[in-house]
Design an enzyme around this catalytic site. Structure first.
Site, mmCIF file in Angstrom:
data_model
loop_
_atom_site.group_PDB
_atom_site.id
_atom_site.type_symbol
_atom_site.label_atom_id
_atom_site.label_comp_id
_atom_site.label_asym_id
_atom_site.label_seq_id
_atom_site.Cartn_x
_atom_site.Cartn_y
_atom_site.Cartn_z
ATOM 1 N N ASN A 9 1.264 -1.361 0.012
ATOM 2 C CA ASN A 9 -0.183 -0.426 -0.010
ATOM 3 C C ASN A 9 0.475 1.061 0.208
ATOM 4 O O ASN A 9 1.309 1.849 0.974
ATOM 5 C CB ASN A 9 -0.711 0.002 1.253
ATOM 6 N N TRP A 10 1.372 1.810 -1.445
ATOM 7 C CA TRP A 10 1.859 2.878 -1.279
ATOM 8 C C TRP A 10 1.225 3.946 -0.784
ATOM 9 O O TRP A 10 2.100 4.930 -0.735
ATOM 10 C CB TRP A 10 2.466 3.242 -2.841
ATOM 11 N N LYS A 11 -0.126 4.487 -0.317
ATOM 12 C CA LYS A 11 -0.191 5.639 0.155
ATOM 13 C C LYS A 11 -0.384 6.549 -0.925
ATOM 14 O O LYS A 11 -0.149 6.243 -2.211
ATOM 15 C CB LYS A 11 0.093 5.865 1.849
ATOM 16 N N HIS A 95 -9.650 1.400 4.928
ATOM 17 C CA HIS A 95 -8.519 1.838 5.451
ATOM 18 C C HIS A 95 -8.776 2.757 6.556
ATOM 19 O O HIS A 95 -8.935 3.835 6.658
ATOM 20 C CB HIS A 95 -7.410 2.292 4.657
ATOM 21 N N GLU A 97 -7.278 4.961 7.335
ATOM 22 C CA GLU A 97 -6.511 6.708 7.359
ATOM 23 C C GLU A 97 -7.211 6.910 7.022
ATOM 24 O O GLU A 97 -8.267 8.195 6.507
ATOM 25 C CB GLU A 97 -5.574 6.525 6.594
ATOM 26 N N GLU A 167 -5.206 -4.562 11.192
ATOM 27 C CA GLU A 167 -4.718 -3.280 11.048
ATOM 28 C C GLU A 167 -5.042 -2.623 11.918
ATOM 29 O O GLU A 167 -6.001 -1.977 12.258
ATOM 30 C CB GLU A 167 -4.561 -2.435 9.806
ATOM 31 N N GLY A 173 1.721 1.985 10.523
ATOM 32 C CA GLY A 173 3.617 3.091 10.525
ATOM 33 C C GLY A 173 4.498 3.837 11.761
ATOM 34 O O GLY A 173 4.855 4.426 12.119
ATOM 35 N N SER A 212 3.214 -2.591 10.155
ATOM 36 C CA SER A 212 4.914 -2.445 10.613
ATOM 37 C C SER A 212 5.524 -3.600 10.639
ATOM 38 O O SER A 212 5.951 -3.959 10.833
ATOM 39 C CB SER A 212 4.738 -1.715 11.924
ATOM 40 N N GLY A 233 3.067 -1.072 4.114
ATOM 41 C CA GLY A 233 2.877 0.147 4.106
ATOM 42 C C GLY A 233 4.243 0.543 3.652
ATOM 43 O O GLY A 233 4.888 0.513 3.016
ATOM 44 N N GLY A 234 4.995 0.860 5.110
ATOM 45 C CA GLY A 234 6.272 1.337 4.809
ATOM 46 C C GLY A 234 7.518 0.734 3.658
ATOM 47 O O GLY A 234 7.795 1.349 2.725
HETATM 48 P P1 PGA Z 1 2.754 0.190 7.953
HETATM 49 O O1 PGA Z 1 1.331 0.666 7.204
HETATM 50 O O2 PGA Z 1 2.975 -1.320 7.257
HETATM 51 O O3 PGA Z 1 3.629 1.067 6.994
HETATM 52 O O4 PGA Z 1 2.665 0.055 8.888
HETATM 53 C C1 PGA Z 1 -0.083 -0.701 7.132
HETATM 54 C C2 PGA Z 1 -0.949 -0.054 6.481
HETATM 55 O O5 PGA Z 1 -0.765 0.974 6.584
HETATM 56 O O6 PGA Z 1 -1.755 -0.705 5.374
#
Ligand code: PGA
Length: 251
Positions: A9-11, A95, A97, A167, A173, A212, A233-234
């Site tokens: 997930n590149w966000k 998600h 966010e 999640e 993150g 994470s 994500g990251g």
């Molecule tokens: P993260 O994000 O791996 O950076 O914690 C995961 C996500 O939000 O899908």
């Protein structure tokens, strides 16, 4: 045995040259693996570029959100049909966010899930509790509420062909991963709740963990009986880190 998924997930990250070098570095190291799926969910403007780079490779792609509407006066939205036109397989819905920063309610998420299915996309339906909710001991009731919203609108049968991602908001993150035992407990709870509606759907449903995930913790998480891969994500922004997670899923 359920398939395993590793989905990036590149966000709100990327650039044309950066995406190209990231994907080329990933493609150098991956080959098709039976029962294993690798994908990246990218910002909508990059769908055409990503399609050009990934078509015919073992890496699929998707959007990070989808409109609950099919078309019309909904400025800023991207429909499921538009994502499909660019070859997307997946769309993330719900998600945390989107829920916390952009006001997606359980009901809106359920409508997005239905819209994604209707368009022929595989929704990646995210659920998860905040730190305050975990500390209050209401994790299961939060997960139940989020899950039930989709079950009510679409029914358990609509979860067949979709993915769920657990999640925990406190792990996204933050560098703070849920322990494999905490992930397993939440995943088993979610699967059990779906099983009350349809045991067959529940047993087939891939439930990914997100928050994470790194090369160093992926193998332990993916070894849990109800953890069917990860939403990343990251670590999906760095080829070596993403590949390390993929290798853990393939092993
Ligand atoms: P993260 O994000 O791996 O950076 O914690 C995961 C996500 O939000 O899908």
């Amino acid at each position: 045995m359920r398939p395993k998924y590793v989905v990036g997930n590149w966000k709100l990250n990327g650039s044309l040259p950066g995406n190209e070098s990231l994907l080329r570095a990933i493609l150098k190291e991956v080959s098709p693996q039976p029962g294993r799926h690798l994908a990246v969910c990218v910002p909508a403007p990059y769908l055409a570029q990503v399609r050009g780079l990934l078509e015919g490779t073992p890496v699929a792609w998707g959007g990070q959100d989808v409109s609950r509407f099919e078309k019309g006066a909904y400025t800023g939205d991207v429909s499921g049909a538009m994502l499909r036109e660019f070859g997307a397989t997946f769309a993330i819905v719900g998600h945390s966010e989107r829920r916390t920063l952009f006001g997606d309610t359980d009901e809106a998420v359920a409508q997005k899930y239905a819209a994604a299915r209707k368009a022929g996309l595989v929704p990646i339906f995210c659920v998860g509790e905040t730190l305050a909710e975990r500390e209050k001991g209401v994790t299961e009731s939060v997960l139940a509420r989020q899950l039930d919203a989709v079950l009510e609108v679409s029914g358990a049968a609509a979860l067949d062909g979709g993915l769920v991602a657990y999640e925990p908001v406190w792990a996204i993150g933050t560098g703070r991963t849920a322990t494999s035992a905490q992930a397993q407990e939440a995943h088993a709870f979610l699967r059990g709740r779906v099983a009350k509606k349809d045991a067959g759907v529940a047993s087939r449903l891939p439930i990914l963990y997100g928050g994470s995930v790194k090369g160093s913790n992926a193998a332990e998480l993916f070894a849990m009986p109800d953890v069917d891969g990860g939403l990343i994500g990251g670590a999906s922004l760095v080829a070596e880190d993403f590949l390390a997670i993929w290798r853990a899923a393939v092993a």
